[in-house]
Design a protein around this motif. Structure first.
Motif, short mmCIF file in Angstrom:
data_model
loop_
_atom_site.label_atom_id
_atom_site.label_comp_id
_atom_site.label_asym_id
_atom_site.label_seq_id
_atom_site.Cartn_x
_atom_site.Cartn_y
_atom_site.Cartn_z
N UNK A 150 0.85 -1.23 0.03
CA UNK A 150 -0.08 0.08 0.17
C UNK A 150 0.77 1.22 0.13
N UNK A 151 2.04 1.27 1.02
CA UNK A 151 2.90 2.63 0.80
C UNK A 151 3.65 2.61 -0.42
N UNK A 152 3.96 1.69 -1.02
CA UNK A 152 4.84 1.59 -2.41
C UNK A 152 3.85 2.08 -3.41
N UNK A 153 2.55 1.81 -3.35
CA UNK A 153 1.56 2.14 -4.36
C UNK A 153 1.45 3.59 -4.25
N UNK A 154 1.36 4.03 -3.03
CA UNK A 154 1.22 5.48 -2.70
C UNK A 154 2.52 6.04 -3.28
N UNK A 155 3.51 5.72 -3.14
CA UNK A 155 4.60 6.57 -3.47
C UNK A 155 4.71 6.33 -4.86
N UNK A 156 4.43 5.37 -5.70
CA UNK A 156 4.35 5.42 -7.25
C UNK A 156 3.49 6.37 -7.71
N UNK B 207 19.47 4.18 -12.27
CA UNK B 207 20.24 4.57 -10.97
C UNK B 207 19.09 5.01 -10.19
N UNK B 208 18.13 5.76 -10.57
CA UNK B 208 16.95 6.32 -9.58
C UNK B 208 16.47 5.10 -8.99
N UNK B 209 15.93 4.13 -9.80
CA UNK B 209 15.32 2.78 -9.04
C UNK B 209 16.00 2.37 -8.21
N UNK B 210 17.39 2.36 -8.27
CA UNK B 210 18.54 1.66 -7.24
C UNK B 210 18.30 2.30 -5.88
N UNK B 211 18.41 3.68 -6.07
CA UNK B 211 18.29 4.70 -5.04
C UNK B 211 17.00 4.55 -4.45
N UNK B 212 15.84 4.52 -5.23
CA UNK B 212 14.52 4.25 -4.60
C UNK B 212 14.51 3.12 -3.74
N UNK B 213 15.11 2.01 -4.28
CA UNK B 213 15.15 0.64 -3.70
C UNK B 213 15.83 0.64 -1.98
N UNK B 214 17.18 1.30 -2.13
CA UNK B 214 17.97 1.59 -0.89
C UNK B 214 16.95 2.51 0.15
N UNK B 215 16.37 3.45 -0.46
CA UNK B 215 15.38 4.16 0.33
C UNK B 215 14.45 3.61 1.08
N UNK B 216 13.61 2.73 0.23
CA UNK B 216 12.73 1.91 0.67
C UNK B 216 12.96 1.08 1.81
N UNK B 217 14.16 0.24 1.60
CA UNK B 217 14.75 -0.62 2.38
C UNK B 217 15.14 -0.03 3.87
#
Length: 341
Positions: free
Chosen positions: A86-92, A235-245
């Motif tokens: 749900x949180x990722x859905x809102x982020x997207x 690169x942005x997706x990699x950064x987003x993934x680390x941010x989410x984790x």
């Protein structure tokens, strides 16, 4: 501390660097269908070894106690299969306004729908010294739950009409998780005195298996031609993934350590890893099944291929810090109980 002694103490971190370099230099060795046959040696043998090792090392009373820790199980499963997507859905919804490749963003949504893995969360919890029994139960139970819940979430957020072979996925999980765990417990019953008298290196065995998993995962990542796409979006997706984790690890840590939570420091370790890790072993087959024939399946798969190795790397790097926190917290709690009233 001498260089050699330091290297022996930090052998696992050094091992991570070495296996990633090896995967980068020659990824063809560890890819699916390669000489190491990871589709067999990792998917079946390595995962089975991890849970047999856990069954052999865990005291039966600890495992039984973990099964009854309902609040912890409810927290982990609710976080990973309800709150996370749900949180990722809102982020997207926000990220959709940017120039990031939209199929990569959809791939982030698929990551959020995945169940916890049946290996990495358990090994990292064990490496820290956390509640390994709780990690085992939640990883295994979450994977079984994910067989039903994950396809439903994928259909809900992304849509598809393919049927999912629940029986084959369920049987694979049963044979690689439940059966080895039970066998380990049976063997422990026969050799209990010997195992308690001789401190066998169960943690080192699990860590060595994890290095093998890291190696084959990065072999797949480095050999995948779909990784070579728009470098800025990637690169942005990699950064987003680390941010989410990192954000979710901090969030689960904050919730499980708040006053009145009822969770011990060892419980918190299991919660942090089990709630934030996502399964590649189940994830990729599920994506291929649910989105069979989907034109953009390769792009949708990329975030999961990045998320899996990054969660292992991030968790491994944080092991010493989390272990230090848990040890100091346990000592403080022990001292407080010894204080005269």
């Amino acid at each position: 501390m001498g260089l050699l002694a330091r290297a022996r103490k930090e052998w696992f971190i050094i091992g991570i660097v070495l296996v990633i370099l090896a995967a980068k230099l020659e990824p063809s060795v560890g890819v699916r269908g390669g000489p190491l046959k990871p589709e067999i040696t990792i998917a079946y043998v390595a995962v089975s070894l991890i849970f047999f090792n856990s069954g052999l090392s865990l005291k039966t009373e600890e495992l039984t106690s973990a099964l009854l820790h309902f609040r912890l199980h409810l927290f982990v499963q609710s976080f990973t299969l309800v709150f996370f997507p749900l949180v990722v859905w809102l982020l997207l919804k926000v990220l959709a306004l940017t120039a990031i490749n939209q199929w990569l963003l959809r791939g982030l949504q698929t990551v959020s729908c995945m169940p916890p893995p049946v290996s990495s969360a358990v090994i990292l919890t064990k490496a820290v010294g956390g509640n390994e029994a709780a990690a085992i139960f939640n990883s295994a139970f979450g994977s079984f739950l994910g067989i039903v819940v994950t396809p439903v979430l994928l259909l809900l957020f992304l849509g598809s009409s393919s049927s999912v072979p629940f029986a084959s996925i369920f049987s694979q999980l049963f044979m690689t998780v439940v059966v080895p765990l039970i066998l380990g417990q049976v063997c422990r019953g026969f050799f209990r005195e010997h195992l308690e008298r001789r401190k066998l290196p169960f943690g080192a065995v699990s860590s060595a298996v994890l290095l093998m998993i890291i190696y084959t995962t990065f072999c797949d990542t480095f050999s995948n031609p779909n990784i070579e796409l728009d470098p800025i979006s990637l690169l942005l997706v990699v950064l987003i993934i680390f941010f989410i984790q990192l954000s979710f690890m901090l969030l689960t840590f904050a919730f499980s350590t708040r006053s009145g939570s009822g969770f011990s420091p060892a419980d918190t370790v299991a919660i942090v890893f089990c709630s934030t890790h996502k399964s590649l072993t189940l994830g990729i087959p599920m994506l291929k099944i649910v989105f069979e024939g989907y034109e953009h399946l390769s792009l949708i798969s990329v975030p999961l291929l990045i998320y899996h190795p990054s969660q292992i790397l991030l968790g491994s790097v944080l092991v010493p810090t989390i272990r230090s926190w848990m040890t100091s917290r346990q000592k403080a709690m022990k001292l407080s109980t010894l204080q005269p009233i």
